[in-house]
Design a protein around this motif. Structure first.
Motif, short mmCIF file in Angstrom:
data_model
loop_
_atom_site.label_atom_id
_atom_site.label_comp_id
_atom_site.label_asym_id
_atom_site.label_seq_id
_atom_site.Cartn_x
_atom_site.Cartn_y
_atom_site.Cartn_z
N MET A 52 0.79 -1.11 0.05
CA MET A 52 -0.09 -0.15 0.14
C MET A 52 1.02 1.29 -0.07
O MET A 52 1.71 1.32 0.72
N THR A 53 0.53 1.97 -0.91
CA THR A 53 1.59 3.43 -0.87
C THR A 53 1.05 4.42 0.15
O THR A 53 -0.08 4.29 0.53
N ALA A 54 1.91 5.49 0.19
CA ALA A 54 1.40 6.41 1.08
C ALA A 54 0.14 7.18 1.02
O ALA A 54 -0.70 7.59 1.74
N SER A 55 0.07 7.52 -0.52
CA SER A 55 -0.99 8.06 -0.81
C SER A 55 -2.31 7.56 -0.73
O SER A 55 -3.41 8.11 -0.29
N THR A 56 -2.14 6.04 -0.84
CA THR A 56 -3.38 5.11 -0.71
C THR A 56 -3.95 5.47 0.95
O THR A 56 -5.01 5.26 1.16
N GLN A 57 -2.65 5.22 1.71
CA GLN A 57 -3.11 5.00 3.09
C GLN A 57 -3.65 6.62 3.60
O GLN A 57 -4.81 6.54 4.47
N GLN A 58 -3.34 7.53 2.99
CA GLN A 58 -4.08 8.86 3.29
C GLN A 58 -5.53 8.96 2.60
O GLN A 58 -6.47 9.46 3.28
N THR A 59 -5.69 8.55 1.37
CA THR A 59 -7.13 8.59 0.83
C THR A 59 -8.01 7.54 1.34
O THR A 59 -9.01 7.51 1.23
N HIS A 60 -7.47 6.31 1.80
CA HIS A 60 -8.37 5.19 2.30
C HIS A 60 -8.03 4.85 3.66
O HIS A 60 -7.78 3.65 3.51
N PRO A 61 -7.95 5.69 4.67
CA PRO A 61 -7.74 4.98 5.82
C PRO A 61 -9.20 4.12 6.35
O PRO A 61 -10.15 4.46 6.09
N ASN A 62 -8.79 2.94 6.58
CA ASN A 62 -9.76 2.04 7.09
C ASN A 62 -11.05 2.03 6.12
O ASN A 62 -12.30 1.81 6.44
N ASN A 63 -10.60 1.74 4.81
CA ASN A 63 -11.70 1.68 3.71
C ASN A 63 -12.84 2.60 3.66
O ASN A 63 -13.73 2.61 3.06
N GLN A 64 -12.48 3.89 4.15
CA GLN A 64 -13.39 5.06 4.36
C GLN A 64 -13.28 5.66 2.73
O GLN A 64 -12.58 5.33 1.98
N ASP A 65 -14.30 6.18 2.47
CA ASP A 65 -14.46 7.01 0.98
C ASP A 65 -13.19 7.88 0.79
O ASP A 65 -13.09 8.83 1.59
N GLN A 66 -13.06 8.14 -0.31
CA GLN A 66 -12.02 9.00 -0.77
C GLN A 66 -12.83 10.50 -0.96
O GLN A 66 -13.77 10.26 -1.43
N LEU A 67 -12.07 11.62 -0.45
CA LEU A 67 -12.54 12.90 -0.59
C LEU A 67 -11.83 13.55 -1.71
O LEU A 67 -10.88 13.54 -1.99
N LEU A 68 -12.97 14.00 -2.46
CA LEU A 68 -12.19 14.95 -3.51
C LEU A 68 -12.41 16.58 -3.50
O LEU A 68 -13.19 16.88 -2.68
N THR A 69 -11.39 17.36 -3.97
CA THR A 69 -11.56 18.63 -3.74
C THR A 69 -12.63 19.01 -4.68
O THR A 69 -13.03 18.38 -5.61
N PRO A 70 -12.98 20.34 -4.79
CA PRO A 70 -14.02 21.26 -5.47
C PRO A 70 -13.40 21.01 -7.06
O PRO A 70 -14.04 20.80 -7.87
N GLY A 71 -12.09 21.31 -7.01
CA GLY A 71 -11.60 21.29 -8.33
C GLY A 71 -11.82 19.70 -9.02
O GLY A 71 -11.84 19.86 -10.35
N GLU A 72 -11.47 18.77 -8.35
CA GLU A 72 -11.62 17.48 -8.62
C GLU A 72 -13.04 17.14 -9.30
O GLU A 72 -13.40 16.56 -10.14
N VAL A 73 -13.99 17.56 -8.48
CA VAL A 73 -15.30 17.47 -8.70
C VAL A 73 -15.87 18.42 -10.05
O VAL A 73 -16.41 17.84 -10.86
N ALA A 74 -15.12 19.44 -10.21
CA ALA A 74 -15.60 20.24 -11.27
C ALA A 74 -15.05 19.78 -12.36
O ALA A 74 -15.76 19.72 -13.78
N THR A 75 -13.73 18.99 -12.35
CA THR A 75 -13.24 18.35 -13.54
C THR A 75 -14.21 17.09 -14.00
O THR A 75 -14.37 17.01 -15.14
N LEU A 76 -14.70 16.48 -13.21
CA LEU A 76 -15.51 15.31 -13.40
C LEU A 76 -17.02 15.82 -14.13
O LEU A 76 -17.48 15.12 -15.27
#
Length: 73
Positions: A1-25
């Motif tokens: 597991m990479t460091a970024s994966t550990q930060q974005t998915h601690p305990n299998n929680q949902d990943q959180l997106l910034t307004p910019g990432e949502v805007a791109t989608l």
């Protein structure tokens, strides 16, 4: 597991997106995403610093719903 994966998915929680990432989608401006959150169209979480974050599963579900609505026209 990479460091970024550990930060974005601690305990299998949902990943959180910034307004910019949502805007791109959604192909809109990040300020539009903030307005949607203020209006209650999309749920958001506030960080301790006051920034908005959006649950990826909720964002993708809304995107799929809107895509299906447009496809049925």
């Amino acid at each position: 597991m990479t460091a970024s994966t550990q930060q974005t998915h601690p305990n299998n929680q949902d990943q959180l997106l910034t307004p910019g990432e949502v805007a791109t989608l959604f192909r809109v401006d990040p300020k539009t995403v903030t307005r949607w959150a203020t209006a209650g169209r999309i749920g958001s979480i506030r960080t301790p610093g006051g920034h908005r974050r959006f649950r990826e599963t909720e964002v993708r579900a809304l995107l799929a719903e809107l895509t299906n609505d447009v496809g049925s026209l």
